[in-house]
Design an enzyme around this catalytic site. Structure first.
Site, PDB file in Angstrom:
ATOM      1  N   GLY A 151      36.666  26.857  42.088  1.00 44.12           N
ATOM      2  CA  GLY A 151      37.249  27.066  43.407  1.00 44.12           C
ATOM      3  C   GLY A 151      36.281  27.854  44.267  1.00 44.12           C
ATOM      4  O   GLY A 151      35.063  27.841  44.042  1.00 44.12           O
ATOM      5  N   ILE A 153      35.750  31.087  44.535  1.00 40.26           N
ATOM      6  CA  ILE A 153      35.015  32.132  43.814  1.00 40.26           C
ATOM      7  C   ILE A 153      34.006  31.512  42.856  1.00 40.26           C
ATOM      8  O   ILE A 153      32.849  31.937  42.795  1.00 40.26           O
ATOM      9  CB  ILE A 153      35.991  33.057  43.069  1.00 40.26           C
ATOM     10  CG1 ILE A 153      36.782  33.899  44.080  1.00 40.26           C
ATOM     11  CG2 ILE A 153      35.246  33.957  42.080  1.00 40.26           C
ATOM     12  CD1 ILE A 153      37.925  34.694  43.473  1.00 40.26           C
ATOM     13  N   ARG A 173      39.320  20.099  35.659  1.00 43.08           N
ATOM     14  CA  ARG A 173      39.954  18.851  35.222  1.00 43.08           C
ATOM     15  C   ARG A 173      39.236  17.633  35.791  1.00 43.08           C
ATOM     16  O   ARG A 173      39.083  16.612  35.116  1.00 43.08           O
ATOM     17  CB  ARG A 173      41.425  18.844  35.648  1.00 43.08           C
ATOM     18  CG  ARG A 173      42.304  19.796  34.859  1.00 43.08           C
ATOM     19  CD  ARG A 173      43.775  19.547  35.158  1.00 43.08           C
ATOM     20  NE  ARG A 173      44.637  20.466  34.436  1.00 43.08           N
ATOM     21  CZ  ARG A 173      45.055  21.629  34.915  1.00 43.08           C
ATOM     22  NH1 ARG A 173      44.687  22.007  36.133  1.00 43.08           N
ATOM     23  NH2 ARG A 173      45.835  22.420  34.195  1.00 43.08           N
ATOM     24  N   ARG A 230      41.811  36.476  35.479  1.00 37.28           N
ATOM     25  CA  ARG A 230      43.010  37.175  35.020  1.00 37.28           C
ATOM     26  C   ARG A 230      42.852  37.462  33.530  1.00 37.28           C
ATOM     27  O   ARG A 230      42.306  36.644  32.779  1.00 37.28           O
ATOM     28  CB  ARG A 230      44.268  36.338  35.258  1.00 37.28           C
ATOM     29  CG  ARG A 230      44.662  36.189  36.722  1.00 37.28           C
ATOM     30  CD  ARG A 230      45.148  37.524  37.291  1.00 37.28           C
ATOM     31  NE  ARG A 230      45.667  37.394  38.645  1.00 37.28           N
ATOM     32  CZ  ARG A 230      44.979  37.645  39.751  1.00 37.28           C
ATOM     33  NH1 ARG A 230      43.698  38.017  39.640  1.00 37.28           N
ATOM     34  NH2 ARG A 230      45.532  37.546  40.940  1.00 37.28           N
ATOM     35  N   ASP A 254      36.563  42.609  34.156  1.00 34.59           N
ATOM     36  CA  ASP A 254      37.220  43.321  35.252  1.00 34.59           C
ATOM     37  C   ASP A 254      38.734  43.241  35.143  1.00 34.59           C
ATOM     38  O   ASP A 254      39.437  43.948  35.863  1.00 34.59           O
ATOM     39  CB  ASP A 254      36.773  42.743  36.599  1.00 34.59           C
ATOM     40  CG  ASP A 254      37.356  43.500  37.778  1.00 34.59           C
ATOM     41  OD1 ASP A 254      37.112  44.723  37.876  1.00 34.59           O
ATOM     42  OD2 ASP A 254      38.084  42.888  38.596  1.00 34.59           O
ATOM     43  N   GLU A 259      47.375  45.085  31.748  1.00 34.54           N
ATOM     44  CA  GLU A 259      46.955  46.093  32.728  1.00 34.54           C
ATOM     45  C   GLU A 259      48.173  46.910  33.186  1.00 34.54           C
ATOM     46  O   GLU A 259      49.262  46.374  33.299  1.00 34.54           O
ATOM     47  CB  GLU A 259      46.331  45.421  33.958  1.00 34.54           C
ATOM     48  CG  GLU A 259      45.057  44.669  33.711  1.00 34.54           C
ATOM     49  CD  GLU A 259      44.554  43.966  34.987  1.00 34.54           C
ATOM     50  OE1 GLU A 259      45.054  44.282  36.100  1.00 34.54           O
ATOM     51  OE2 GLU A 259      43.686  43.095  34.866  1.00 34.54           O
ATOM     52  N   HIS A 277      39.836  46.187  37.334  1.00 31.78           N
ATOM     53  CA  HIS A 277      40.383  45.150  38.230  1.00 31.78           C
ATOM     54  C   HIS A 277      40.087  45.496  39.692  1.00 31.78           C
ATOM     55  O   HIS A 277      40.978  45.605  40.534  1.00 31.78           O
ATOM     56  CB  HIS A 277      41.887  44.967  38.024  1.00 31.78           C
ATOM     57  CG  HIS A 277      42.374  43.641  38.520  1.00 31.78           C
ATOM     58  ND1 HIS A 277      43.514  43.044  38.053  1.00 31.78           N
ATOM     59  CD2 HIS A 277      41.871  42.788  39.459  1.00 31.78           C
ATOM     60  CE1 HIS A 277      43.713  41.881  38.674  1.00 31.78           C
ATOM     61  NE2 HIS A 277      42.713  41.717  39.536  1.00 31.78           N
TER      62      HIS A 277
END
Length: 311
Positions: A151, A153, A173, A230, A254, A259, A277
């Site tokens: 995407g 990022i 995919r 994540r 990160d 968390e 994070h």
């Protein structure tokens, strides 16, 4: 005239709260909607600021009878119950592209920090070491960068890797149009090709523990894992085991499962670089995120067009 009420259910900066408070009566609940005093009056709260990790459940929406808008502060919204919001007539927005460049910068920082052993050698040098910490370490130039998810990022990480002279491949995919990087359908194959494996895919049930023992084994003892996505995407127990037994070279993390508690075993590992994070946090990113939220608040009140609307 009294200001309308909104709730902020995540930790944000004083700058953010100050800007919001200029126009709105802000209820701050940095540990989530259920963290405040039971005496808090939620009547009249029509908008909530959350994020992907904290989210907003159907039950939480039910506690806010006047709720009209739920906004995720960043791109992620995996724990926002979008379908429940749609059923309730509540609009949902997020803020993609507001912190993309900051996250990508942080991913490269983690890659360099762990591969060049910067953090550990900084500590050792301050303790008086010299010759013992001058051994050669891997670098980015000429290495293969594998990216899970391409995407905004992921593409920004790829461009930075390419600028460092890295070969870039990715897994999704379906191949992404208008990019020249090699598409690899099987993530295990991608891991086996990679010197650095960067996780940049969304979180959620479909990607939970995508990076498991098999993928770590494929990455191998010369490979570095970086996660700016994540924590749930990585099987933490498998990762700690692989790091402890040197079955991968290192990890830059990160994000973490559970968390803000740090998973057991990670703190004791010299071959892991850890940050809290914060990959998406910079003054520029924060300003962009606040601007999107303020726009959507005003647009909703005035019948305008919402940015990045999900429901």
């Amino acid at each position: 005239m009294a200001k309308s009420k909104i709730a902020v259910t995540i930790p944000v900066s004083d700058t953010c709260l100050s800007r919001l408070s200029q126009s709105y009566d802000v209820i701050t609940l940095p540990a989530g909607l259920g963290s405040g005093s039971p005496e808090i009056d939620f009547s009249g709260v029509w908008a909530v600021l959350t994020n992907g990790s904290t989210g907003m459940s159907d039950g939480e929406m039910a506690r806010l009878p006047d709720l009209k808008l739920v906004s995720a502060y960043g791109a992620g919204y995996e724990n926002v119950d979008v379908e429940a919001a749609r059923r309730r007539g509540i609009h949902v927005t997020h803020a993609p592209n507001t912190n993309t460049e900051t996250v990508a910068d942080h991913a490269l920082a983690l890659m360099l920090a762990i591969s060049r052993d910067i953090c550990r050698r900084d500590r050792r040098l301050r303790e008086g070491a010299w010759g013992a910490i001058r051994s050669a370490r891997p670098t980015l130039s000429g290495a293969t960068l594998g990216i899970i998810g391409l995407g905004n990022i992921g593409q920004s990480v790829a461009k930075r890797g390419e600028a460092f002279g890295m070969r870039v491949a990715y897994t999704t995919r379906n191949p992404v149009t208008d990019v020249d990087w090699q598409h690899v359908l099987d993530p295990i194959v991608l891991a086996s090709m990679s010197d650095f494996l960067v996780i940049a895919c969304p979180g959620g049930p479909s990607t939970r523990h995508l990076v498991d023992r098999r993928m770590l084994a494929a990455l191998g003892p010369g490979g570095f894992l970086v996660n700016v996505s994540r924590g749930m995407v990585v099987d933490t127990a498998a990762l700690v085991e692989a790091l402890r037994e040197s079955r991968i070279a290192g990890a830059g993390l990160d994000v973490f499962e559970g968390e803000p508690e740090l998973p057991a075993g990670l703190a004791d590992l010299d071959n892991a670089v850890l940050t809290p994070h914060m990959a998406g946090r910079s003054p520029a990113a924060e300003n962009a995120q606040i601007n999107v939220f303020l726009h959507n608040l005003a647009a909703h009140r005035n019948g305008g067009i919402l940015k990045a609307q999900l429901a």
